[in-house]
Design a protein around this motif. Structure first.
Motif, mmCIF file in Angstrom:
data_model
loop_
_atom_site.group_PDB
_atom_site.id
_atom_site.type_symbol
_atom_site.label_atom_id
_atom_site.label_comp_id
_atom_site.label_asym_id
_atom_site.label_seq_id
_atom_site.Cartn_x
_atom_site.Cartn_y
_atom_site.Cartn_z
ATOM 1 N N VAL A 37 48.018 -39.585 17.601
ATOM 2 C CA VAL A 37 47.906 -39.946 19.010
ATOM 3 C C VAL A 37 47.171 -38.824 19.743
ATOM 4 O O VAL A 37 47.315 -37.650 19.403
ATOM 5 C CB VAL A 37 49.290 -40.209 19.666
ATOM 6 N N GLN A 38 46.361 -39.214 20.728
ATOM 7 C CA GLN A 38 45.648 -38.278 21.590
ATOM 8 C C GLN A 38 46.009 -38.625 23.022
ATOM 9 O O GLN A 38 46.101 -39.805 23.372
ATOM 10 C CB GLN A 38 44.149 -38.434 21.377
ATOM 11 N N TYR A 39 46.215 -37.605 23.863
ATOM 12 C CA TYR A 39 46.578 -37.856 25.254
ATOM 13 C C TYR A 39 46.222 -36.634 26.102
ATOM 14 O O TYR A 39 46.064 -35.525 25.573
ATOM 15 C CB TYR A 39 48.075 -38.179 25.403
ATOM 16 N N PRO A 40 46.106 -36.814 27.427
ATOM 17 C CA PRO A 40 45.794 -35.693 28.306
ATOM 18 C C PRO A 40 46.969 -34.711 28.362
ATOM 19 O O PRO A 40 48.085 -35.098 28.710
ATOM 20 C CB PRO A 40 45.575 -36.329 29.678
ATOM 21 N N ILE A 51 51.317 -31.874 13.116
ATOM 22 C CA ILE A 51 50.248 -30.948 13.466
ATOM 23 C C ILE A 51 49.808 -31.298 14.881
ATOM 24 O O ILE A 51 49.568 -32.459 15.214
ATOM 25 C CB ILE A 51 49.050 -31.071 12.494
ATOM 26 N N LEU A 52 49.741 -30.275 15.738
ATOM 27 C CA LEU A 52 49.334 -30.426 17.124
ATOM 28 C C LEU A 52 48.074 -29.610 17.345
ATOM 29 O O LEU A 52 48.025 -28.435 16.981
ATOM 30 C CB LEU A 52 50.448 -29.921 18.056
ATOM 31 N N VAL A 53 47.059 -30.240 17.902
ATOM 32 C CA VAL A 53 45.822 -29.537 18.257
ATOM 33 C C VAL A 53 45.664 -29.625 19.773
ATOM 34 O O VAL A 53 45.667 -30.720 20.330
ATOM 35 C CB VAL A 53 44.587 -30.154 17.553
ATOM 36 N N ASN A 54 45.549 -28.470 20.420
ATOM 37 C CA ASN A 54 45.245 -28.426 21.847
ATOM 38 C C ASN A 54 43.761 -28.132 21.968
ATOM 39 O O ASN A 54 43.269 -27.138 21.419
ATOM 40 C CB ASN A 54 46.038 -27.335 22.552
ATOM 41 N N GLU A 55 43.058 -28.989 22.687
ATOM 42 C CA GLU A 55 41.618 -28.859 22.891
ATOM 43 C C GLU A 55 41.382 -28.522 24.355
ATOM 44 O O GLU A 55 41.836 -29.232 25.245
ATOM 45 C CB GLU A 55 40.958 -30.184 22.518
ATOM 46 N N TYR A 56 40.709 -27.400 24.597
ATOM 47 C CA TYR A 56 40.464 -26.934 25.965
ATOM 48 C C TYR A 56 39.015 -27.199 26.350
ATOM 49 O O TYR A 56 38.130 -27.045 25.531
ATOM 50 C CB TYR A 56 40.739 -25.429 26.061
ATOM 51 N N THR A 57 38.805 -27.589 27.609
ATOM 52 C CA THR A 57 37.429 -27.804 28.060
ATOM 53 C C THR A 57 36.898 -26.554 28.682
ATOM 54 O O THR A 57 37.631 -25.671 29.057
ATOM 55 C CB THR A 57 37.366 -28.952 29.080
ATOM 56 N N ALA A 94 43.973 -27.733 33.505
ATOM 57 C CA ALA A 94 43.142 -28.926 33.706
ATOM 58 C C ALA A 94 42.198 -29.112 32.523
ATOM 59 O O ALA A 94 41.599 -28.156 32.040
ATOM 60 C CB ALA A 94 42.360 -28.809 35.004
ATOM 61 N N GLY A 95 42.086 -30.343 32.062
ATOM 62 C CA GLY A 95 41.142 -30.680 31.009
ATOM 63 C C GLY A 95 41.672 -30.555 29.594
ATOM 64 O O GLY A 95 40.973 -30.901 28.645
ATOM 65 N N VAL A 96 42.916 -30.078 29.407
ATOM 66 C CA VAL A 96 43.476 -29.946 28.059
ATOM 67 C C VAL A 96 43.747 -31.333 27.483
ATOM 68 O O VAL A 96 44.283 -32.212 28.158
ATOM 69 C CB VAL A 96 44.786 -29.130 28.061
ATOM 70 N N VAL A 97 43.341 -31.532 26.235
ATOM 71 C CA VAL A 97 43.634 -32.772 25.509
ATOM 72 C C VAL A 97 44.482 -32.383 24.306
ATOM 73 O O VAL A 97 44.182 -31.416 23.613
ATOM 74 C CB VAL A 97 42.341 -33.479 25.033
ATOM 75 N N GLU A 98 45.574 -33.112 24.071
ATOM 76 C CA GLU A 98 46.429 -32.855 22.910
ATOM 77 C C GLU A 98 46.221 -33.939 21.868
ATOM 78 O O GLU A 98 46.079 -35.114 22.202
ATOM 79 C CB GLU A 98 47.901 -32.775 23.309
#
Length: 196
Positions: free
Chosen positions: A170-173, A190-196, A140-144
């Motif tokens: 592009v950014q998406y949930p 390049i893929l960035v996974n952002e965790y809350t 839950a809360g991961v943004v790619e």
């Protein structure tokens, strides 16, 4: 695992190997979560024998298997792949620990794990036309975030992917089903996974 050796700044092969890193990380994180082999395997939807093999340094885990384990353990993907490293860290093009998808021509190489305070991981994605890579929801809360470097691709939410060309972003949930489909040979991003 389709693994390439990661090297440090001096050009020496980094130790330990990727299977050993994944095995140690799985044992560490399962112990931290106080789960038995059976409990973690059931939560991840994989066979207990598969998990046992991975924890002993065997097997050939796919991206899907590792993500399922990360979701079950509620940890970032990088926690399974990123061993301690020196303060200067260089990964040359074509190097790094590569993990392949089970079905599609899709691979990721972890470039940088987020620090505990930043909660983000950076990957290089390579993909070829054919079978799209469909990802189940992450924690839950991961943004790619995806920035296409070369080729063409459809990426984003499975229900509404967008076409990307070199330089597009592009950014998406990431906690919803999503897809990455190469439309041209040699596609990479390049893929960035952002965790809350």
């Amino acid at each position: 695992m389709g693994v390439r050796v990661r090297k440090d700044v001096s050009g020496r092969a980094a130790q330990p190997g990727p299977r050993e890193v994944v095995a140690a990380a799985l044992r560490r994180e399962r112990t931290r979560a106080a789960l038995s082999l059976s409990e973690l395997a059931a939560r991840a939807g994989i066979a207990k024998s598969t998990l046992s093999q991975l924890e002993s340094g065997g097997g050939n885990p796919s991206i899907e298997t590792l993500w399922a384990l990360c979701v079950a353990l509620d940890i970032p993907f990088s926690r399974l792949l990123d061993p301690p490293r020196p303060s200067v860290h260089v990964i040359r093009a074509g190097e790094g620990q590569v993990v392949s998808a089970a079905v599609s021509h899709y691979q990721v190489a972890l470039l940088a794990a987020g620090l505990p305070s930043s909660r983000r991981d950076i990957f290089r994605v390579t993909a070829e036309p054919g079978q799209p890579h469909r990802s189940q929801p992450h924690m839950a809360g991961v943004v790619e975030h995806v920035m296409l470097a070369e080729g063409r691709a459809m990426a984003g939410l499975a229900a509404e992917p967008v076409e990307l060309r070199p330089g597009d972003y592009v950014q998406y949930p990431g906690d919803l089903p999503h897809v990455f489909e190469a439309l041209a040979p040699g596609t990479w991003a390049i893929l960035v996974n952002e965790y809350t």
